[in-house]
Design a protein around this motif. Structure first.
Motif, PDB file in Angstrom:
ATOM      1  N   GLY A  20       0.818  -1.211   0.000  1.00 28.33           N
ATOM      2  CA  GLY A  20       0.000   0.000   0.000  1.00 28.33           C
ATOM      3  C   GLY A  20       0.844   1.250   0.000  1.00 28.33           C
ATOM      4  N   LYS A  21       0.172   2.383  -0.128  1.00 29.85           N
ATOM      5  CA  LYS A  21       0.833   3.676  -0.118  1.00 29.85           C
ATOM      6  C   LYS A  21       1.198   4.084   1.308  1.00 29.85           C
ATOM      7  CE  LYS A  21      -1.570   5.510  -4.196  1.00 29.85           C
ATOM      8  NZ  LYS A  21      -2.444   6.597  -4.694  1.00 29.85           N
ATOM      9  N   ILE A  22       2.245   4.898   1.412  1.00 31.54           N
ATOM     10  CA  ILE A  22       2.650   5.448   2.704  1.00 31.54           C
ATOM     11  C   ILE A  22       2.286   6.929   2.708  1.00 31.54           C
ATOM     12  CG2 ILE A  22       4.543   5.884   4.288  1.00 31.54           C
ATOM     13  CD1 ILE A  22       5.955   3.469   3.154  1.00 31.54           C
ATOM     14  N   GLY A  23       1.130   7.256   3.254  1.00 21.84           N
ATOM     15  CA  GLY A  23       0.681   8.642   3.335  1.00 21.84           C
ATOM     16  C   GLY A  23       0.773   9.340   1.994  1.00 21.84           C
ATOM     17  N   SER A  24       1.289  10.568   2.013  1.00 23.54           N
ATOM     18  CA  SER A  24       1.443  11.358   0.792  1.00 23.54           C
ATOM     19  C   SER A  24       2.903  11.396   0.327  1.00 23.54           C
ATOM     20  CB  SER A  24       0.949  12.791   1.034  1.00 23.54           C
ATOM     21  OG  SER A  24       1.694  13.400   2.087  1.00 23.54           O
ATOM     22  N   SER A  25       3.723  10.484   0.844  1.00 22.46           N
ATOM     23  CA  SER A  25       5.156  10.511   0.568  1.00 22.46           C
ATOM     24  C   SER A  25       5.503  10.098  -0.860  1.00 22.46           C
ATOM     25  CB  SER A  25       5.881   9.567   1.529  1.00 22.46           C
ATOM     26  OG  SER A  25       5.506   8.214   1.286  1.00 22.46           O
ATOM     27  N   GLY A  26       4.620   9.365  -1.518  1.00 22.79           N
ATOM     28  CA  GLY A  26       4.945   8.808  -2.817  1.00 22.79           C
ATOM     29  C   GLY A  26       5.589   7.439  -2.748  1.00 22.79           C
ATOM     30  N   TYR A  27       5.890   6.973  -1.541  1.00 22.24           N
ATOM     31  CA  TYR A  27       6.485   5.653  -1.346  1.00 22.24           C
ATOM     32  C   TYR A  27       5.405   4.602  -1.093  1.00 22.24           C
ATOM     33  CZ  TYR A  27      10.796   8.344  -0.574  1.00 22.24           C
ATOM     34  OH  TYR A  27      11.859   9.205  -0.708  1.00 22.24           O
ATOM     35  N   HIS A  28       5.775   3.345  -1.325  1.00 20.42           N
ATOM     36  CA  HIS A  28       4.917   2.189  -1.050  1.00 20.42           C
ATOM     37  C   HIS A  28       5.670   1.206  -0.156  1.00 20.42           C
ATOM     38  CE1 HIS A  28       2.513   3.701  -4.379  1.00 20.42           C
ATOM     39  NE2 HIS A  28       1.602   2.779  -4.144  1.00 20.42           N
ATOM     40  N   TYR A  29       4.919   0.450   0.619  1.00 21.89           N
ATOM     41  CA  TYR A  29       5.502  -0.634   1.408  1.00 21.89           C
ATOM     42  C   TYR A  29       4.992  -1.962   0.850  1.00 21.89           C
ATOM     43  CZ  TYR A  29       1.027  -1.595   3.636  1.00 21.89           C
ATOM     44  OH  TYR A  29      -0.281  -1.957   3.849  1.00 21.89           O
ATOM     45  N   GLU A  30       5.710  -3.028   1.148  1.00 18.76           N
ATOM     46  CA  GLU A  30       5.237  -4.363   0.805  1.00 18.76           C
ATOM     47  C   GLU A  30       5.858  -5.361   1.774  1.00 18.76           C
ATOM     48  OE1 GLU A  30       4.426  -7.199  -3.112  1.00 18.76           O
ATOM     49  OE2 GLU A  30       5.000  -5.090  -3.316  1.00 18.76           O
ATOM     50  N   PHE A  58      11.092 -14.282   4.540  1.00 21.62           N
ATOM     51  CA  PHE A  58      10.432 -13.044   4.952  1.00 21.62           C
ATOM     52  C   PHE A  58      11.036 -11.892   4.177  1.00 21.62           C
ATOM     53  CE2 PHE A  58      10.807  -9.193   7.597  1.00 21.62           C
ATOM     54  CZ  PHE A  58       9.471  -8.897   7.773  1.00 21.62           C
ATOM     55  N   LEU A  59      10.178 -11.063   3.574  1.00 24.98           N
ATOM     56  CA  LEU A  59      10.613  -9.873   2.850  1.00 24.98           C
ATOM     57  C   LEU A  59       9.802  -8.672   3.315  1.00 24.98           C
ATOM     58  CD1 LEU A  59      10.624 -12.429   0.669  1.00 24.98           C
ATOM     59  CD2 LEU A  59      11.427 -10.629  -0.889  1.00 24.98           C
ATOM     60  N   ALA A  60      10.499  -7.593   3.676  1.00 26.88           N
ATOM     61  CA  ALA A  60       9.865  -6.313   3.985  1.00 26.88           C
ATOM     62  C   ALA A  60      10.608  -5.238   3.213  1.00 26.88           C
ATOM     63  CB  ALA A  60       9.907  -6.029   5.481  1.00 26.88           C
ATOM     64  N   ARG A  61       9.852  -4.343   2.568  1.00 22.84           N
ATOM     65  CA  ARG A  61      10.506  -3.352   1.729  1.00 22.84           C
ATOM     66  C   ARG A  61       9.663  -2.092   1.590  1.00 22.84           C
ATOM     67  NH1 ARG A  61       8.504  -7.765  -1.421  1.00 22.84           N
ATOM     68  NH2 ARG A  61       7.626  -7.235  -3.471  1.00 22.84           N
ATOM     69  N   VAL A  62      10.368  -0.971   1.322  1.00 21.98           N
ATOM     70  CA  VAL A  62       9.733   0.330   1.106  1.00 21.98           C
ATOM     71  C   VAL A  62      10.468   1.030  -0.023  1.00 21.98           C
ATOM     72  CG1 VAL A  62       9.410   2.650   2.076  1.00 21.98           C
ATOM     73  CG2 VAL A  62       8.851   0.646   3.457  1.00 21.98           C
ATOM     74  N   GLY A  63       9.718   1.707  -0.888  1.00 21.69           N
ATOM     75  CA  GLY A  63      10.355   2.448  -1.967  1.00 21.69           C
ATOM     76  C   GLY A  63       9.380   2.900  -3.029  1.00 21.69           C
ATOM     77  N   LEU A  64       9.825   2.808  -4.288  1.00 16.54           N
ATOM     78  CA  LEU A  64       9.059   3.320  -5.417  1.00 16.54           C
ATOM     79  C   LEU A  64       8.300   2.191  -6.098  1.00 16.54           C
ATOM     80  CD1 LEU A  64      11.818   5.654  -6.898  1.00 16.54           C
ATOM     81  CD2 LEU A  64       9.905   6.311  -5.430  1.00 16.54           C
ATOM     82  N   LYS A  65       7.005   2.391  -6.293  1.00 13.00           N
ATOM     83  CA  LYS A  65       6.134   1.425  -6.963  1.00 13.00           C
ATOM     84  C   LYS A  65       5.741   2.001  -8.324  1.00 13.00           C
ATOM     85  CE  LYS A  65       2.998  -2.009  -7.181  1.00 13.00           C
ATOM     86  NZ  LYS A  65       2.405  -1.686  -8.489  1.00 13.00           N
ATOM     87  N   TYR A  66       5.807   1.143  -9.356  1.00 15.89           N
ATOM     88  CA  TYR A  66       5.502   1.594 -10.708  1.00 15.89           C
ATOM     89  C   TYR A  66       4.320   0.825 -11.297  1.00 15.89           C
ATOM     90  CZ  TYR A  66      10.034   3.844 -10.246  1.00 15.89           C
ATOM     91  OH  TYR A  66      11.072   4.611  -9.806  1.00 15.89           O
TER      92      TYR A  66
END
Length: 335
Positions: A20-30, A58-66
């Motif tokens: 999903g999206k992280i607030g208005s930051s433009g980043y996504h988590y998964e 186990f994978l946790a990540r945050v960054g840019l989603k396209y």
């Protein structure tokens, strides 16, 4: 930077991606895993924490989603800036760095900058090596047969760049890895994501990203507003510059932590905290800015502190008190 803004925690869902999206930051988590007791907590500024125990993967990540409709060339230069810590264990295989997928063709890729146990023979065939961000990366390609992917159970290649020496902070030129892979015949497709990742193949541990920033060709640089101020003085004073001209000295609070001062006197300030102003050289954090005692808000804008401790204050604003030396503005007064 540290963790800033609202935090949210998710335990994810076994054998399913939760994103999903992280607030208005433009980043996504998964988050994705197979078994175990796992979670991640993400913050409005993109920093995040993750923990795991008893998992097979186990994978946790945050960054840019396209949107899977553009190649990395169409997206432009992609970069990551980071600082993290880790503890515990992560099983037989583990990766920390940049992670993502492309489609058409389906490819899973890793840029590995850190680890609990350095990745080994399971990386596949060595394709080459190259140097970027202050160290040499070895490049590998592997094939996964009938394994989980973003498109369900599939057969697909994995691309790896593995840094020779682990690190926990700095800059990653993501596009440089993409270009090198493709020069070796390792074809990427249209981008699904580019994210900072921790992956654990077991064990019990935790991971904490305390500084995080990612940019691509769509990132809009901040504009600079120049304010002209009239000063009653017989000498001519240069306009306050919009570009940084910083000395190579830096805060003693930064060097006390084991970091060096940036060697470039024109280093770029990437962020400012209570310890001082920080830059990046050769993929490593360094102190960027004067160690003299004037306002950090003034230093962060690219101005020096006045050399004369008895400087005359000509102007005061919310950033601090300003003096003039050699026709240039400088910070004059206590930090």
């Amino acid at each position: 930077m540290g963790h800033e803004g609202q935090s949210k925690t998710t335990q994810g869902q076994n054998n399913q991606s939760v994103t999903g999206k992280i607030g208005s930051s433009g980043y996504h988590y998964e988050i994705w895993y197979q078994g175990g007791n796992n979670s991640m907590t993400y913050y409005d500024n993109g920093t995040f924490k993750a923990s795991w125990g008893g998992t097979n993967d186990f994978l946790a990540r945050v960054g840019l989603k396209y949107n899977e409709d553009k190649t990395h060339q169409q997206l432009g230069q992609i970069d990551a800036y980071f600082k993290w810590t880790k503890s515990g264990s992560a099983g037989g295989y583990n990766y920390i760095g940049i992670y993502g997928w492309t489609v058409d063709p389906l490819v899973e890729y890793y840029i590995v900058d850190d680890w609990y146990n350095k990745p080994g023979s399971y990386l596949g065939q060595k394709k080459g090596e190259f140097t970027v961000d202050g160290d040499t990366y070895e490049i590998f390609q592997n094939t996964r047969v009938n394994q989980p992917s973003i498109k369900g159970t599939s057969t697909f290649p994995q691309f790896f760049s593995v840094r020779r020496s682990a690190r926990s902070c700095g800059h990653i030129d993501i596009s440089a890895h993409f270009k090198k892979w493709e020069s070796l015949g390792m074809k990427l497709g249209k981008m699904y994501e580019a994210k900072v990742l921790v992956e654990a193949g077991g064990g019990s541990g935790s991971f904490d990203v305390t500084y995080f920033k990612m940019t691509d060709g769509s990132s809009v640089p901040k504009t600079t507003t120049t304010t002209t101020t009239t000063v009653k003085k017989t000498t001519t004073i240069a306009p306050r510059p919009s570009t940084k001209t910083l000395p190579s000295s830096c805060s003693s609070k930064i060097t006390a932590q084991g970091y060096k001062c940036c060697s470039d006197p024109n280093c770029v300030v990437y962020y400012t905290d209570a310890d001082g102003t920080w830059g990046v050289e050769n993929g490593q954090w360094c102190g960027c800015g004067s160690s003299a005692n004037c306002s950090q808000k003034i230093i962060a804008q690219g101005y020096k502190c006045c050399a004369d401790s008895n400087c005359t204050v000509y102007y005061t604003d919310a950033d601090g008190t300003w003096g003039v030396e050699n026709g240039e503005w400088c910070g004059c007064g206590s930090a």
